[in-house]
Design a protein around this motif. Sequence first.
Motif, PDB file in Angstrom:
ATOM      1  N   UNK A 189     -21.787 110.407 -25.299  1.00 16.41           N
ATOM      2  CA  UNK A 189     -21.816 111.870 -25.246  1.00 16.41           C
ATOM      3  C   UNK A 189     -21.265 112.503 -26.515  1.00 16.41           C
ATOM      4  N   UNK A 190     -20.269 111.864 -27.121  1.00 18.65           N
ATOM      5  CA  UNK A 190     -19.726 112.441 -28.361  1.00 18.65           C
ATOM      6  C   UNK A 190     -20.717 112.361 -29.505  1.00 18.65           C
ATOM      7  N   UNK A 191     -21.475 111.269 -29.559  1.00 20.84           N
ATOM      8  CA  UNK A 191     -22.508 111.169 -30.580  1.00 20.84           C
ATOM      9  C   UNK A 191     -23.552 112.267 -30.372  1.00 20.84           C
ATOM     10  N   UNK A 192     -23.923 112.486 -29.119  1.00 19.51           N
ATOM     11  CA  UNK A 192     -24.876 113.552 -28.808  1.00 19.51           C
ATOM     12  C   UNK A 192     -24.309 114.912 -29.209  1.00 19.51           C
ATOM     13  N   UNK A 193     -23.043 115.134 -28.875  1.00 21.82           N
ATOM     14  CA  UNK A 193     -22.432 116.428 -29.175  1.00 21.82           C
ATOM     15  C   UNK A 193     -22.323 116.646 -30.680  1.00 21.82           C
ATOM     16  N   UNK A 194     -21.910 115.599 -31.396  1.00 22.51           N
ATOM     17  CA  UNK A 194     -21.764 115.720 -32.849  1.00 22.51           C
ATOM     18  C   UNK A 194     -23.105 115.988 -33.520  1.00 22.51           C
ATOM     19  N   UNK A 195     -24.139 115.286 -33.084  1.00 25.20           N
ATOM     20  CA  UNK A 195     -25.424 115.399 -33.767  1.00 25.20           C
ATOM     21  C   UNK A 195     -26.256 116.580 -33.286  1.00 25.20           C
ATOM     22  N   UNK A 196     -26.233 116.859 -31.953  1.00 26.25           N
ATOM     23  CA  UNK A 196     -27.138 117.872 -31.413  1.00 26.25           C
ATOM     24  C   UNK A 196     -26.472 119.231 -31.228  1.00 26.25           C
ATOM     25  N   UNK A 197     -25.201 119.232 -30.799  1.00 28.92           N
ATOM     26  CA  UNK A 197     -24.523 120.501 -30.515  1.00 28.92           C
ATOM     27  C   UNK A 197     -23.781 121.015 -31.748  1.00 28.92           C
ATOM     28  N   UNK A 198     -22.941 120.155 -32.327  1.00 29.95           N
ATOM     29  CA  UNK A 198     -22.212 120.556 -33.528  1.00 29.95           C
ATOM     30  C   UNK A 198     -23.092 120.508 -34.770  1.00 29.95           C
ATOM     31  N   UNK A 199     -24.271 119.872 -34.623  1.00 27.77           N
ATOM     32  CA  UNK A 199     -25.236 119.766 -35.717  1.00 27.77           C
ATOM     33  C   UNK A 199     -24.629 119.133 -36.964  1.00 27.77           C
ATOM     34  N   UNK A 200     -23.936 117.992 -36.740  1.00 21.45           N
ATOM     35  CA  UNK A 200     -23.433 117.238 -37.872  1.00 21.45           C
ATOM     36  C   UNK A 200     -24.575 116.806 -38.780  1.00 21.45           C
ATOM     37  N   UNK A 201     -24.278 116.688 -40.061  1.00 25.23           N
ATOM     38  CA  UNK A 201     -25.316 116.365 -41.042  1.00 25.23           C
ATOM     39  C   UNK A 201     -24.929 115.150 -41.851  1.00 25.23           C
ATOM     40  N   UNK A 202     -25.900 114.518 -42.446  1.00 25.93           N
ATOM     41  CA  UNK A 202     -25.630 113.411 -43.355  1.00 25.93           C
ATOM     42  C   UNK A 202     -24.685 113.896 -44.441  1.00 25.93           C
ATOM     43  N   UNK A 203     -23.639 113.107 -44.689  1.00 27.21           N
ATOM     44  CA  UNK A 203     -22.673 113.475 -45.716  1.00 27.21           C
ATOM     45  C   UNK A 203     -21.461 114.204 -45.188  1.00 27.21           C
ATOM     46  N   UNK A 204     -21.476 114.648 -43.898  1.00 23.53           N
ATOM     47  CA  UNK A 204     -20.286 115.280 -43.330  1.00 23.53           C
ATOM     48  C   UNK A 204     -19.133 114.288 -43.289  1.00 23.53           C
ATOM     49  N   UNK A 205     -17.906 114.785 -43.490  1.00 26.00           N
ATOM     50  CA  UNK A 205     -16.720 113.937 -43.563  1.00 26.00           C
ATOM     51  C   UNK A 205     -16.014 113.868 -42.217  1.00 26.00           C
ATOM     52  N   UNK A 206     -15.572 112.669 -41.853  1.00 29.09           N
ATOM     53  CA  UNK A 206     -14.805 112.419 -40.634  1.00 29.09           C
ATOM     54  C   UNK A 206     -13.537 111.680 -41.009  1.00 29.09           C
ATOM     55  N   UNK A 207     -12.413 112.015 -40.373  1.00 27.13           N
ATOM     56  CA  UNK A 207     -11.165 111.293 -40.587  1.00 27.13           C
ATOM     57  C   UNK A 207     -10.916 110.397 -39.381  1.00 27.13           C
ATOM     58  N   UNK A 208     -10.878 109.080 -39.587  1.00 29.93           N
ATOM     59  CA  UNK A 208     -10.547 108.128 -38.536  1.00 29.93           C
ATOM     60  C   UNK A 208      -9.052 107.855 -38.587  1.00 29.93           C
TER      61      UNK A 208
ATOM     62  N   UNK B 188     -28.198 108.760 -38.180  1.00 24.64           N
ATOM     63  CA  UNK B 188     -28.256 109.164 -36.780  1.00 24.64           C
ATOM     64  C   UNK B 188     -29.306 108.333 -36.059  1.00 24.64           C
ATOM     65  N   UNK B 189     -28.970 107.869 -34.846  1.00 26.69           N
ATOM     66  CA  UNK B 189     -29.947 107.252 -33.967  1.00 26.69           C
ATOM     67  C   UNK B 189     -30.240 108.169 -32.805  1.00 26.69           C
ATOM     68  N   UNK B 190     -30.907 107.644 -31.766  1.00 27.24           N
ATOM     69  CA  UNK B 190     -31.211 108.472 -30.595  1.00 27.24           C
ATOM     70  C   UNK B 190     -29.938 109.006 -29.950  1.00 27.24           C
ATOM     71  N   UNK B 191     -28.936 108.140 -29.785  1.00 24.34           N
ATOM     72  CA  UNK B 191     -27.652 108.537 -29.198  1.00 24.34           C
ATOM     73  C   UNK B 191     -26.502 107.938 -29.984  1.00 24.34           C
ATOM     74  N   UNK B 192     -26.640 107.823 -31.305  1.00 24.99           N
ATOM     75  CA  UNK B 192     -25.598 107.227 -32.140  1.00 24.99           C
ATOM     76  C   UNK B 192     -25.419 108.040 -33.412  1.00 24.99           C
ATOM     77  N   UNK B 193     -24.213 107.931 -33.986  1.00 28.67           N
ATOM     78  CA  UNK B 193     -23.923 108.455 -35.316  1.00 28.67           C
ATOM     79  C   UNK B 193     -23.243 107.341 -36.096  1.00 28.67           C
ATOM     80  N   UNK B 194     -23.702 107.082 -37.307  1.00 25.33           N
ATOM     81  CA  UNK B 194     -23.179 105.995 -38.129  1.00 25.33           C
ATOM     82  C   UNK B 194     -22.337 106.571 -39.266  1.00 25.33           C
ATOM     83  N   UNK B 195     -21.285 105.809 -39.645  1.00 26.67           N
ATOM     84  CA  UNK B 195     -20.380 106.249 -40.697  1.00 26.67           C
ATOM     85  C   UNK B 195     -20.154 105.127 -41.719  1.00 26.67           C
ATOM     86  N   UNK B 196     -19.899 105.510 -42.946  1.00 24.85           N
ATOM     87  CA  UNK B 196     -19.300 104.599 -43.923  1.00 24.85           C
ATOM     88  C   UNK B 196     -17.821 104.952 -44.020  1.00 24.85           C
TER      89      UNK B 196
END
Length: 300
Positions: free
Chosen positions: A73-92, A107-115
């Motif tokens: 659900x978080x991947x869905x929210x980040x990609x579809x609701x928050x409209x995260x984009x390639x290159x956006x920064x995340x702090x782990x 982005x996948x169907x229900x995934x978000x990938x990070x470097x």
Amino acid sequence: GDKESMADSAVDTTREATLTRQPNGTFTLELPVKQLSSMNMTGCLTGIAIGEVNYDGTLSGDLSDGTAVLRGADAHHLSRVMRGRLGDTVILCDGSAVEYTATITGFGDETVEFSVEPGYPSAAEPTVDVTLLVGYPKQDKLEQVIRHGVELGCDHFVPFFSRYCVAAPKKEEQKNERYNRIAFEAAKQCGRGVLPDVALPLPNFGAVCRSLAGYDLVLFCYECGGEPLRQLLAEAKPADGKKLKIAIITGAEGGFAAEEAEMAAKAGAKTVGLGPRILRCETAPLAVLSAVMTLTGNLE
């Protein structure tokens, strides 16, 4: 709705992690260290607050490979609701005060990938390790102490019962789950680099005194006054040469019995006063914690 009450409604505190959008448009993703093995990052995220809504999701990957994948659900929210984009920064955050800068790479169907870049120390953690030992108060006062104590930099909370406690033990394991959830949500909201913990309550003041051996400085807050806090902190030195470990003991509504004050002194605690005014039991621990953080340079 009320942001804090919605955050407190998150479930399953054994698997928490957080993903939060910052005012500058970046995302912060925090993981408890118990979900990491060496440099591997695998586990589940629950009770994640994005804006004012909680979501579940899973995160997997390998920090040593410099990759991570968010699912659910978080991947869905980040990609579809928050409209995260390639290159956006995340702090782990690994929950042990180490943060990692990551970038959305796909982005996948229900995934978000990070470097993921190499880790660095979290700037949010104080230079002292503080434990609040709090006389068990009635009603929801302990929740207030935990929530605001986390914001001020406390790492550990240990409630206890003593002679003049008004509250009595009742469903403490169930309450402890809620208390730890409150600590987790507070840590998420204020950007802590660790997950503070709340212990099950100690049954009496004797148990409190037996738990004090591992601290560099124990402050027993007593209405009859005591030594200057500023001087005690200036003289204290960490036994391990790293963080100063401080325990702060405050009473419940009825305060402490004279024999409990004697027990604390025999156990090595330093008695301190809280000024000429009478403080409520939920105010005292936060007042002393604030003073400790100020005098050690952690509120500058």
